[in-house]
Design a protein around this motif. Structure first.
Motif, short mmCIF file in Angstrom:
data_model
loop_
_atom_site.label_atom_id
_atom_site.label_comp_id
_atom_site.label_asym_id
_atom_site.label_seq_id
_atom_site.Cartn_x
_atom_site.Cartn_y
_atom_site.Cartn_z
N PRO A 1 -13.17 -21.34 7.69
CA PRO A 1 -12.00 -20.78 8.39
C PRO A 1 -11.39 -21.72 9.43
CG PRO A 1 -13.68 -19.11 8.15
CD PRO A 1 -14.30 -20.42 7.68
N ASN A 2 -12.23 -22.47 10.17
CA ASN A 2 -11.66 -23.35 11.20
C ASN A 2 -10.89 -24.50 10.56
OD1 ASN A 2 -13.97 -24.65 10.24
ND2 ASN A 2 -14.62 -25.35 12.26
N GLU A 3 -11.29 -24.96 9.37
CA GLU A 3 -10.55 -26.00 8.67
C GLU A 3 -9.22 -25.44 8.16
OE1 GLU A 3 -10.92 -29.23 5.04
OE2 GLU A 3 -12.52 -27.77 5.33
N VAL A 4 -9.26 -24.21 7.64
CA VAL A 4 -8.03 -23.57 7.18
C VAL A 4 -7.06 -23.36 8.35
CG1 VAL A 4 -7.04 -21.48 6.14
CG2 VAL A 4 -9.16 -22.45 5.21
N ALA A 5 -7.60 -22.96 9.50
CA ALA A 5 -6.76 -22.78 10.69
C ALA A 5 -6.13 -24.11 11.11
CB ALA A 5 -7.58 -22.19 11.84
N ARG A 6 -6.90 -25.19 11.06
CA ARG A 6 -6.39 -26.50 11.43
C ARG A 6 -5.27 -26.94 10.48
NH1 ARG A 6 -7.23 -31.09 9.39
NH2 ARG A 6 -9.12 -30.52 8.29
N VAL A 7 -5.48 -26.75 9.19
CA VAL A 7 -4.47 -27.15 8.20
C VAL A 7 -3.23 -26.27 8.34
CG1 VAL A 7 -3.96 -27.26 5.72
CG2 VAL A 7 -6.13 -28.14 6.59
N ALA B 219 -2.17 -24.79 11.10
CA ALA B 219 -1.48 -25.21 12.34
C ALA B 219 -0.71 -26.50 12.08
CB ALA B 219 -2.48 -25.39 13.47
N THR B 220 -1.31 -27.41 11.36
CA THR B 220 -0.62 -28.67 11.03
C THR B 220 0.62 -28.38 10.19
OG1 THR B 220 -2.69 -29.90 11.13
CG2 THR B 220 -0.88 -30.92 9.91
N ALA B 221 0.49 -27.48 9.22
CA ALA B 221 1.64 -27.13 8.38
C ALA B 221 2.77 -26.52 9.23
CB ALA B 221 1.22 -26.16 7.27
N ALA B 222 2.39 -25.66 10.18
CA ALA B 222 3.40 -25.06 11.06
C ALA B 222 4.10 -26.12 11.89
CB ALA B 222 2.75 -24.01 11.96
N GLU B 223 3.34 -27.08 12.39
CA GLU B 223 3.94 -28.17 13.17
C GLU B 223 4.87 -29.01 12.31
OE1 GLU B 223 0.55 -30.17 14.82
OE2 GLU B 223 0.14 -28.53 16.22
#
Length: 161
Positions: free
Chosen positions: A12-18, A20-24
């Motif tokens: 889940p933390n990797e999915v959250a990071r990806v 967030a990156t996609a949103a940015e």
């Protein structure tokens, strides 16, 4: 199944990071599609008003995690630009309800069209399978976020009532 075909599930933390990156990246990509005459904060107000017609200033401020005076100033600028309208309550002369104007609705429609065009250019470069996987994941994501926002709005509404 071969060992090379096995891909471990992402944490889940990797999915959250990806995510967030996609949103940015979307913010950078969409930065090309100007939001003028509205700032990012004002755009948030317009989007909230689109989904909560006739919201009062106090509830809007809570939704923005802002103060009523700051929110009122944001709304002053949006009203001056013709993007929102204020209407007094017949039940309570002190109460003011906010809603999008027809110009505000047109602005959001135009902004979405420009953003979708920009996204379509990216999606056209992806495989059909990747687009399908993205769609499936985003639909699930949007469902959870929508429910969370709805629950938060109900909670805020019950606290201000």
């Amino acid at each position: 199944m071969t060992v090379t075909a096995f891909r471990p599930r992402r944490e889940p933390n990797e999915v959250a990071r990806v995510t967030a990156t996609a949103a940015e990246l979307l913010e950078v990509l969409w930065g090309r599609a100007s939001t003028a005459p509205a700032s990012a904060s004002q755009l948030r107000v317009l989007l909230i008003l689109e989904h909560h017609e006739r919201i009062n200033l106090r509830t809007l401020a809570a939704s923005l995690a802002s103060t009523p005076p700051s929110t009122s100033r944001l709304c002053d600028r949006l009203q001056a630009a013709g993007l929102i309208e204020r209407e007094g309550s017949q039940a309570d002369r002190r109460a003011v309800h906010l809603r999008l104007s027809s110009r505000g609705r047109a602005f959001l429609a135009d902004l979405r069209a420009r953003r979708e065009k920009t996204l379509q250019e990216v999606l056209d470069q992806m495989s059909a399978a990747d687009r399908h996987a993205l769609l499936h994941g985003l639909e699930a994501f949007c469902g959870v976020v929508t429910a969370q926002i709805h629950d938060d709005a109900e909670e805020t509404g019950s606290q201000t009532a």
